[in-house]
Motif scaffolding. Structure first.
Motif, PDB file in Angstrom:
ATOM      1  N   ARG A 229       0.866  -1.274  -0.084  1.00  0.00           N
ATOM      2  CA  ARG A 229       0.007  -0.026   0.025  1.00  0.00           C
ATOM      3  C   ARG A 229       0.809   1.305   0.099  1.00  0.00           C
ATOM      4  NH1 ARG A 229      -3.980  -0.531   4.892  1.00  0.00           N
ATOM      5  NH2 ARG A 229      -4.282   1.629   4.319  1.00  0.00           N
ATOM      6  N   SER A 230       1.957   1.223   0.318  1.00  0.00           N
ATOM      7  CA  SER A 230       2.689   2.559   0.526  1.00  0.00           C
ATOM      8  C   SER A 230       3.384   2.934  -0.622  1.00  0.00           C
ATOM      9  CB  SER A 230       3.852   2.318   1.484  1.00  0.00           C
ATOM     10  OG  SER A 230       3.480   1.863   2.789  1.00  0.00           O
ATOM     11  N   ASP A 231       3.326   4.267  -0.740  1.00  0.00           N
ATOM     12  CA  ASP A 231       4.000   5.170  -1.845  1.00  0.00           C
ATOM     13  C   ASP A 231       5.624   5.166  -1.257  1.00  0.00           C
ATOM     14  OD1 ASP A 231       1.716   5.837  -3.469  1.00  0.00           O
ATOM     15  OD2 ASP A 231       1.107   6.814  -1.580  1.00  0.00           O
ATOM     16  N   ILE A 232       5.614   5.551  -0.165  1.00  0.00           N
ATOM     17  CA  ILE A 232       7.101   5.562   0.271  1.00  0.00           C
ATOM     18  C   ILE A 232       7.451   4.394   1.559  1.00  0.00           C
ATOM     19  CG2 ILE A 232       8.828   7.161   1.513  1.00  0.00           C
ATOM     20  CD1 ILE A 232       6.986   9.380   0.291  1.00  0.00           C
ATOM     21  N   VAL A 233       8.255   3.768   1.603  1.00  0.00           N
ATOM     22  CA  VAL A 233       8.642   2.867   2.661  1.00  0.00           C
ATOM     23  C   VAL A 233       9.879   3.389   3.177  1.00  0.00           C
ATOM     24  CG1 VAL A 233       9.306   0.247   3.102  1.00  0.00           C
ATOM     25  CG2 VAL A 233       7.452   1.100   1.404  1.00  0.00           C
ATOM     26  N   SER A 234      10.030   3.406   4.544  1.00  0.00           N
ATOM     27  CA  SER A 234      11.133   3.974   5.364  1.00  0.00           C
ATOM     28  C   SER A 234      11.456   2.818   6.503  1.00  0.00           C
ATOM     29  CB  SER A 234      10.867   5.597   6.108  1.00  0.00           C
ATOM     30  OG  SER A 234      11.973   5.826   6.540  1.00  0.00           O
ATOM     31  N   LEU A 235      12.602   2.507   6.557  1.00  0.00           N
ATOM     32  CA  LEU A 235      13.184   1.224   7.324  1.00  0.00           C
ATOM     33  C   LEU A 235      13.719   1.973   8.570  1.00  0.00           C
ATOM     34  CD1 LEU A 235      14.732  -1.204   4.709  1.00  0.00           C
ATOM     35  CD2 LEU A 235      12.594  -1.121   5.444  1.00  0.00           C
ATOM     36  N   HIS A 236      13.164   1.355   9.749  1.00  0.00           N
ATOM     37  CA  HIS A 236      13.813   2.053  10.859  1.00  0.00           C
ATOM     38  C   HIS A 236      13.967   0.711  12.015  1.00  0.00           C
ATOM     39  CE1 HIS A 236      13.185   6.069   9.614  1.00  0.00           C
ATOM     40  NE2 HIS A 236      12.324   5.738   9.319  1.00  0.00           N
ATOM     41  N   CYS A 237      14.136  -0.376  11.521  1.00  0.00           N
ATOM     42  CA  CYS A 237      14.289  -1.579  12.342  1.00  0.00           C
ATOM     43  C   CYS A 237      15.681  -1.906  12.496  1.00  0.00           C
ATOM     44  CB  CYS A 237      13.421  -2.629  11.816  1.00  0.00           C
ATOM     45  SG  CYS A 237      13.581  -3.132  10.042  1.00  0.00           S
ATOM     46  N   PRO A 238      15.875  -2.640  13.489  1.00  0.00           N
ATOM     47  CA  PRO A 238      17.397  -3.022  13.661  1.00  0.00           C
ATOM     48  C   PRO A 238      17.592  -4.340  12.918  1.00  0.00           C
ATOM     49  CG  PRO A 238      15.755  -4.194  15.648  1.00  0.00           C
ATOM     50  CD  PRO A 238      14.918  -3.103  14.603  1.00  0.00           C
ATOM     51  N   LEU A 239      18.845  -4.485  12.602  1.00  0.00           N
ATOM     52  CA  LEU A 239      19.519  -5.606  11.888  1.00  0.00           C
ATOM     53  C   LEU A 239      19.806  -6.880  12.547  1.00  0.00           C
ATOM     54  CD1 LEU A 239      20.758  -6.634   9.093  1.00  0.00           C
ATOM     55  CD2 LEU A 239      22.645  -5.910   9.638  1.00  0.00           C
ATOM     56  N   MET A 240      19.120  -8.109  12.438  1.00  0.00           N
ATOM     57  CA  MET A 240      19.283  -8.975  13.050  1.00  0.00           C
ATOM     58  C   MET A 240      19.096 -10.321  12.193  1.00  0.00           C
ATOM     59  SD  MET A 240      15.826  -8.980  15.499  1.00  0.00           S
ATOM     60  CE  MET A 240      16.339  -7.466  16.327  1.00  0.00           C
ATOM     61  N   ASP A 241      19.151 -11.537  12.514  1.00  0.00           N
ATOM     62  CA  ASP A 241      18.781 -12.670  11.584  1.00  0.00           C
ATOM     63  C   ASP A 241      17.454 -12.301  10.922  1.00  0.00           C
ATOM     64  OD1 ASP A 241      21.296 -13.637  11.970  1.00  0.00           O
ATOM     65  OD2 ASP A 241      20.791 -15.036  13.518  1.00  0.00           O
ATOM     66  N   ALA A 242      16.534 -12.207  11.674  1.00  0.00           N
ATOM     67  CA  ALA A 242      15.008 -12.143  11.127  1.00  0.00           C
ATOM     68  C   ALA A 242      14.878 -10.894  10.171  1.00  0.00           C
ATOM     69  CB  ALA A 242      14.147 -11.996  12.287  1.00  0.00           C
TER      70      ALA A 242
ATOM     71  N   MET B  67       8.891   4.860  -3.386  1.00  0.00           N
ATOM     72  CA  MET B  67      10.339   5.018  -3.034  1.00  0.00           C
ATOM     73  C   MET B  67      10.758   4.196  -1.696  1.00  0.00           C
ATOM     74  SD  MET B  67      11.650   8.654  -1.568  1.00  0.00           S
ATOM     75  CE  MET B  67      11.173   9.621  -3.016  1.00  0.00           C
ATOM     76  N   LEU B  68      12.097   3.846  -1.772  1.00  0.00           N
ATOM     77  CA  LEU B  68      12.615   2.907  -0.488  1.00  0.00           C
ATOM     78  C   LEU B  68      13.435   3.869   0.157  1.00  0.00           C
ATOM     79  CD1 LEU B  68      12.797   0.420   1.005  1.00  0.00           C
ATOM     80  CD2 LEU B  68      14.511  -0.387  -0.656  1.00  0.00           C
ATOM     81  N   VAL B  69      13.431   4.071   1.547  1.00  0.00           N
ATOM     82  CA  VAL B  69      14.447   4.675   2.234  1.00  0.00           C
ATOM     83  C   VAL B  69      14.816   3.957   3.440  1.00  0.00           C
ATOM     84  CG1 VAL B  69      14.713   6.961   3.754  1.00  0.00           C
ATOM     85  CG2 VAL B  69      12.903   6.803   1.833  1.00  0.00           C
TER      86      VAL B  69
ATOM     87  N   ALA C 128      15.155  -4.031  -9.377  1.00  0.00           N
ATOM     88  CA  ALA C 128      14.209  -3.582  -9.171  1.00  0.00           C
ATOM     89  C   ALA C 128      14.303  -2.154  -9.594  1.00  0.00           C
ATOM     90  CB  ALA C 128      13.640  -3.587  -7.806  1.00  0.00           C
ATOM     91  N   LEU C 129      15.323  -1.300  -9.445  1.00  0.00           N
ATOM     92  CA  LEU C 129      15.391  -0.110 -10.146  1.00  0.00           C
ATOM     93  C   LEU C 129      15.500  -0.295 -11.816  1.00  0.00           C
ATOM     94  CD1 LEU C 129      18.074   1.432  -7.700  1.00  0.00           C
ATOM     95  CD2 LEU C 129      15.771   2.357  -7.984  1.00  0.00           C
ATOM     96  N   LYS C 130      16.144  -1.132 -11.955  1.00  0.00           N
ATOM     97  CA  LYS C 130      16.542  -1.216 -13.672  1.00  0.00           C
ATOM     98  C   LYS C 130      14.988  -1.410 -14.207  1.00  0.00           C
ATOM     99  CE  LYS C 130      19.812  -3.885 -15.016  1.00  0.00           C
ATOM    100  NZ  LYS C 130      20.894  -5.203 -14.765  1.00  0.00           N
ATOM    101  N   CYS C 131      14.126  -2.363 -13.765  1.00  0.00           N
ATOM    102  CA  CYS C 131      13.076  -2.348 -14.376  1.00  0.00           C
ATOM    103  C   CYS C 131      11.808  -1.519 -13.969  1.00  0.00           C
ATOM    104  CB  CYS C 131      12.476  -3.981 -14.031  1.00  0.00           C
ATOM    105  SG  CYS C 131      12.008  -4.310 -12.570  1.00  0.00           S
ATOM    106  N   GLY C 132      11.949  -0.596 -13.191  1.00  0.00           N
ATOM    107  CA  GLY C 132      11.157   0.369 -12.863  1.00  0.00           C
ATOM    108  C   GLY C 132      10.273  -0.020 -11.735  1.00  0.00           C
ATOM    109  N   GLN C 133      10.398  -1.069 -11.311  1.00  0.00           N
ATOM    110  CA  GLN C 133       9.504  -1.531 -10.084  1.00  0.00           C
ATOM    111  C   GLN C 133       9.643  -0.882  -8.785  1.00  0.00           C
ATOM    112  OE1 GLN C 133       6.882  -3.532  -9.703  1.00  0.00           O
ATOM    113  NE2 GLN C 133       6.864  -3.385  -7.239  1.00  0.00           N
ATOM    114  N   LEU C 134      11.099  -0.443  -8.515  1.00  0.00           N
ATOM    115  CA  LEU C 134      11.276   0.670  -7.463  1.00  0.00           C
ATOM    116  C   LEU C 134      11.562   1.936  -8.478  1.00  0.00           C
ATOM    117  CD1 LEU C 134      11.662   0.854  -4.332  1.00  0.00           C
ATOM    118  CD2 LEU C 134      14.250   0.304  -4.876  1.00  0.00           C
ATOM    119  N   GLY C 135      10.623   2.881  -7.667  1.00  0.00           N
ATOM    120  CA  GLY C 135      10.654   3.955  -8.436  1.00  0.00           C
ATOM    121  C   GLY C 135      11.804   5.002  -7.912  1.00  0.00           C
ATOM    122  N   ALA C 136      12.492   4.979  -6.805  1.00  0.00           N
ATOM    123  CA  ALA C 136      13.419   5.687  -6.235  1.00  0.00           C
ATOM    124  C   ALA C 136      14.019   5.023  -5.037  1.00  0.00           C
ATOM    125  CB  ALA C 136      12.947   7.067  -5.854  1.00  0.00           C
ATOM    126  N   LEU C 137      15.220   5.244  -4.606  1.00  0.00           N
ATOM    127  CA  LEU C 137      16.019   4.721  -3.436  1.00  0.00           C
ATOM    128  C   LEU C 137      16.787   5.886  -2.724  1.00  0.00           C
ATOM    129  CD1 LEU C 137      17.030   2.147  -1.968  1.00  0.00           C
ATOM    130  CD2 LEU C 137      18.881   2.298  -3.564  1.00  0.00           C
TER     131      LEU C 137
END
Length: 332
Positions: A197-210, A228-230, A246-255
């Motif tokens: 559903r998101s037009d913009i996805v922003s990641l703010h979670c910790p890095l772990m195995d999961a 857009m992915l942030v 994903a950027l090359k094929c246009g699936q991802l609009g911006a990073l």
């Protein structure tokens, strides 16, 4: 007590020395080198080390530090994915971090990345400097009314959610235990629904195995086309090769990224006169719809001061044998 500070930059020294001046009996030595097995000997004669996000703290490094007499590890950051806590516990080492330092700083940087990439202000700046005032290629979208997905609603994610809500965005949050203060401001959804559903996805979670490579070919395929992915959290959350596809094929609009999964050999140093050998990173930099900053989301006066103050407060707890609220593992 002698404290060895690794990955030290001039700004680290400024704020750490300011905080150290309020403490007696502690001597600091600074090294620009990253902590890894080859640089462990620099800590000879030190009882504690102070490290940052790209320092290596696996079992062999911790064992080598322990053999030198180091008994305390102070992380001047919130994340601890680079620390082998089990090994530290086995060695009986004190380990502590800085869990929250001006979370608004990182959240505001995420917004800055979105605004810059969306309205192409970085490209407009370069054009105007050359006397080019044409608007072609600078078309953006109005953020008001758009859907922003926040992945991870800890203190930083919650701050980002409040900022985007204040801009008139619909905010979705995916987190196993989202902050209660967001009640009424956000809609809590699954990660799959958020990506869809998101037009913009922003990641703010910790890095772990999961969460490692949680953004991969499969998850990118479920995102709204052109979204857009942030990422201002940890580089390992993203499978960079999959993002490039994903950027090359246009699936991802911006990073927009402030972190990169192989950043340890790049970030925090000047490579302007070097040939960067990382082909994946170099490919990423060829896209006009990609914006990269060098892990500066935390970099404000307030955050640096808080990092230094809490780091020395953690050291004081160790020296006094007091309970430390920021301790990790057996030290907690």
């Amino acid at each position: 007590m002698k404290l060895a500070v690794y990955s030290a930059q001039p700004y680290d020294r400024r704020f750490l020395e300011e905080a150290r001046s309020a403490m007696s009996g502690v001597e600091t030595v600074y090294f620009s080198d990253r902590l890894e097995l080859d640089t462990v000997p620099l800590a000879q004669g030190c009882g504690a080390v102070c490290v940052f996000v790209n320092d290596k703290l696996d079992a062999p490094v911790l064992e080598a530090l322990h053999a030198l007499g180091v008994r305390a590890v102070l992380l001047r950051c919130a994340g601890f994915n680079n620390l082998d806590i089990a090994a530290g516990m086995r060695l009986g080492m004190f380990m502590a971090r800085v869990p929250a330092y001006a979370p608004e700083a990182v959240a505001e940087h995420a917004l800055a990345l979105v605004m810059t990439l969306n309205r192409r202000t970085h490209r407009a700046y370069a054009r105007v400097r050359e006397g080019n005032f044409a608007l072609d290629g600078l078309l953006g979208m109005t953020l008001h009314g758009k859907t922003v997905g926040i992945v991870g609603a800890g203190q930083i994610g919650a701050a980002a959610a409040r900022i985007f809500h204040g801009m008139g965005c619909k905010v979705l949050v995916s987190d196993p235990a989202p902050a209660s203060q967001l009640d009424g401001l956000v809609e809590r959804v699954s990660l799959d629904e958020l990506l869809t559903r998101s037009d913009i996805v922003s990641l703010h979670c910790p890095l772990m195995d999961a969460t490692r490579h949680m953004i991969n070919a499969a998850s990118l395929a479920t995102m709204k086309r052109g979204a857009m992915l942030v990422n201002t959290s940890r580089g390992g959350l993203i499978d960079t090769a999959a993002v490039i596809d994903a950027l090359k094929c246009g699936q991802l609009g911006a990073l927009a990224i402030d972190v990169y999964e192989q950043e340890s050999n790049l970030f925090f140093h000047d490579h302007s006169s070097d040939i960067i050998a990382d082909d994946v990173f170099q490919r990423l930099m060829t896209f006009p719809n990609v914006l990269v900053t060098g892990h500066q989301g935390f970099f404000t006066i307030e955050a640096m001061r808080e990092i230094a103050t809490v780091t020395f407060a953690n050291l004081a707890c160790y020296l006094q044998g007091a309970r430390c609220p920021n301790a990790l593992g057996a030290s907690a």
